[in-house]
Structure formats: structure tokens, C-alpha cells
Write an enzyme that holds these catalytic residues in place. Structure first.
Site, PDB file in Angstrom:
ATOM      1  N   SER A  79       0.823  -1.216   0.000  1.00 19.20           N
ATOM      2  CA  SER A  79       0.000   0.000   0.000  1.00 19.20           C
ATOM      3  C   SER A  79       0.857   1.266   0.000  1.00 19.20           C
ATOM      4  O   SER A  79       2.017   1.268   0.405  1.00 19.20           O
ATOM      5  CB  SER A  79      -0.910   0.021   1.231  1.00 19.20           C
ATOM      6  OG  SER A  79      -1.675  -1.164   1.297  1.00 19.20           O
TER       7      SER A  79
HETATM    8  N1  SAH Z   1      -0.643  -5.100   3.890  1.00 17.92           N
HETATM    9  C1  SAH Z   1       0.151  -5.443   2.733  1.00 17.92           C
HETATM   10  C2  SAH Z   1      -0.502  -5.025   1.425  1.00 17.92           C
HETATM   11  C3  SAH Z   1      -1.498  -5.953   1.069  1.00 17.92           C
HETATM   12  S1  SAH Z   1      -2.092  -6.058  -0.567  1.00 17.92           S
HETATM   13  C4  SAH Z   1       1.531  -4.869   2.798  1.00 17.92           C
HETATM   14  O1  SAH Z   1       1.840  -4.152   3.746  1.00 17.92           O
HETATM   15  O2  SAH Z   1       2.322  -5.170   1.907  1.00 17.92           O
HETATM   16  C5  SAH Z   1      -3.487  -7.060  -0.155  1.00 17.92           C
HETATM   17  C6  SAH Z   1      -3.147  -8.460   0.253  1.00 17.92           C
HETATM   18  O3  SAH Z   1      -4.360  -9.085   0.654  1.00 17.92           O
HETATM   19  C7  SAH Z   1      -2.584  -9.318  -0.874  1.00 17.92           C
HETATM   20  O4  SAH Z   1      -1.387  -9.904  -0.482  1.00 17.92           O
HETATM   21  C8  SAH Z   1      -3.670 -10.356  -1.102  1.00 17.92           C
HETATM   22  O5  SAH Z   1      -3.179 -11.621  -1.502  1.00 17.92           O
HETATM   23  C9  SAH Z   1      -4.303 -10.430   0.275  1.00 17.92           C
HETATM   24  N2  SAH Z   1      -5.666 -10.981   0.292  1.00 17.92           N
HETATM   25  C10 SAH Z   1      -6.662 -10.811  -0.591  1.00 17.92           C
HETATM   26  N3  SAH Z   1      -7.751 -11.483  -0.209  1.00 17.92           N
HETATM   27  C11 SAH Z   1      -7.436 -12.115   0.945  1.00 17.92           C
HETATM   28  C12 SAH Z   1      -8.141 -12.978   1.821  1.00 17.92           C
HETATM   29  N4  SAH Z   1      -9.399 -13.346   1.590  1.00 17.92           N
HETATM   30  N5  SAH Z   1      -7.507 -13.423   2.922  1.00 17.92           N
HETATM   31  C13 SAH Z   1      -6.225 -13.077   3.182  1.00 17.92           C
HETATM   32  N6  SAH Z   1      -5.501 -12.272   2.383  1.00 17.92           N
HETATM   33  C14 SAH Z   1      -6.099 -11.789   1.276  1.00 17.92           C
END
Ligand code: SAH
Length: 224
Positions: free
Chosen positions: A75
Site C-alpha cells: 500500500s
Molecule cells: N498489507 C500489505 C498489502 C497488502 S495487498 C503490505 O503491507 O504489503 C493485499 C493483500 O491481501 C494481498 O497480499 C492479497 O493476496 C491479500 N488478500 C486478498 N484477499 C485475501 C483474503 N481473503 N484473505 C487473506 N488475504 C487476502
């Protein structure tokens, strides 16, 4: 190492100055209205360049999201800071993150002295983030699974943060929130207009605050 001109060779990563860029990033975040010094201090300490692919390191401290593989993104720093500030947590409190991704948000929370639990659904990202957090000595509990279920074993949490956009708020997250706890979550259609919400659990009621429009990758529901 001495090069033919007799000057000391610069290290391979000389083209960016981590501290200068990191300070500039935090200055920008502060100007945009984030004032919690514990959040700002954590963002000054946690090395964001360690959480992005090598090819992206030169712009690790620019204020925008970056690709981390598997069509996911780390993000934007301002959004990380805003969401963390909105959780309003004290050191030692328990926080659950859904969507570990690179592990950067989890590292910020761990750096602030929180007891951090994080869930990721993509095995490759889960494995890389878990190993990275361990190497960098951030104490974070990582789990591979669907964040829609939360992580019941360690509930309740004083703070819950979803870093992917849900079409609606998963009921398990409300259940696993402590009374008085905060849930920060983007809600809206995949790749459509999403709102960042802050919910505060007050007994049977949920107080809610609209924090503005955002663009997150989808919070994937594997059963749909
Ligand atoms: N917080 C992260 C950014 C996340 S991007 C950072 O600091 O880098 C969003 C993430 O959510 C992705 O890795 C994606 O695979 C995950 N995601 C999407 N749907 C999800 C779900 N149902 N359960 C767990 N993770 C999920």
C-alpha cells in the site's frame, strides 16, 4: 575498493539515500495530516525498501503503492500511516491484519510494540513475508488462510485492519473485535469505488466513520 580514478567506489545502492528519502516520505505524511508520533516514528524506522522487489527499491520511499508480485501491491505509505493512526492502539495491544502482502504493514505494527497477527491467502506471499519478517526480527504471527474468517484462536483483538477491499464487512471480523475495539477496512466493489471505513464496536452497536475514497486490491472470497 579503489577504482582507476583513485576514488573510493560507491556502494552498489548509492543511487538512493534511504534516510533522506525515508524522512521526506514521513514529512509528506505529516503534512497530509497524520499526527500520531508513534506511527510517524515507526515509519521512520521500518526499512520499506526491504519489503519491495529489488527493481522497485529506488522508489521505495515514494508515496505510492508498488507491485509485490502475484498481482498484489504494497500500500501507499500515506494510507498505511492513516490506517494505523485510525486503529489508535497502545503498545502491547492485540491487532489482527488481513492481507499480509509484503509484510510491511505488519512490521509497522510490530515496531510500535503491538502483538501482531496477520493472515494471507496466497502461499508465495505468505512464505516470503513470513521469512522476511523473521530475518528483519519483527515479531509477527503469520497464518496462511482466508482473512474472511479472521483468526478466532487469538480473538478478541483491540484492532483489526484489512488491507484489501471487501464487498461487505465480514461478520467474523466484527465478532473477533473486542468491545471498544476498532476495525479499519476498505469496502466496495473490486476495482470500483471503495470507501475506507473505521468501525468502533460499542456492545451490540457499531459506530462508523467514513475516512474517504480509496483503491485497494480485492479481498478475495474463495467461496464466491
Ligand atoms: N498489507 C500489505 C498489502 C497488502 S495487498 C503490505 O503491507 O504489503 C493485499 C493483500 O491481501 C494481498 O497480499 C492479497 O493476496 C491479500 N488478500 C486478498 N484477499 C485475501 C483474503 N481473503 N484473505 C487473506 N488475504 C487476502
Amino acid at each position: 575498493m579503489i577504482n582507476p580514478s583513485g576514488l573510493v567506489a560507491k556502494p552498489f545502492n548509492f543511487h538512493y539515500n534511504r534516510n533522506m528519502n525515508q524522512e521526506a516520505m514521513v514529512t509528506l505524511i505529516r503534512r497530509r495530516g497524520v499526527s500520531d508520533t508513534r506511527v510517524l516514528d515507526a515509519m521512520l524506522r521500518v526499512p520499506r525498501h526491504e519489503f519491495v522487489p529489488y527493481a522497485q527499491r529506488a522508489c521505495a520511499y515514494d508515496d505510492h503503492p508498488l507491485p509485490i508480485g502475484e498481482q498484489q501491491t504494497i500500500s501507499q505509505p500515506y494510507i498505511v500511516a492513516l490506517m494505523t493512526e485510525m486503529l489508535a492502539l497502545q503498545p502491547g495491544e492485540k491487532v489482527l491484519e488481513l492481507g499480509t502482502g509484503s509484510g510491511y504493514q505488519a512490521a509497522i505494527l510490530a515496531d510500535m510494540g503491538l502483538d501482531v497477527y496477520t493472515v494471507e491467502r496466497i502461499p508465495e506471499l505468505y512464505e516470503t513475508a513470513r521469512a522476511r519478517l523473521e530475518t528483519l526480527a519483527y515479531s509477527v504471527h503469520c497464518k496462511l488462510g482466508d482473512g474472511h474468517e479472521g483468526w478466532a484462536e487469538f480473538a478478541p483483538y483491540t484492532g483489526i485492519i484489512a488491507t484489501a477491499a471487501a464487498t461487505e464487512v465480514p461478520p467474523a471480523l466484527i465478532e473477533q473485535l473486542a468491545d471498544g475495539g476498532r476495525l479499519v477496512i476498505p469496502v466496495g466493489p473490486p476495482h470500483g469505488y471503495q470507501v475506507l471505513w473505521k468501525f468502533i464496536k460499542q456492545g451490540e452497536y457499531l459506530e462508523r466513520f467514513n475516512l474517504g475514497g480509496v483503491a485497494f486490491v480485492p479481498f478475495v472470497h474463495d467461496t464466491t
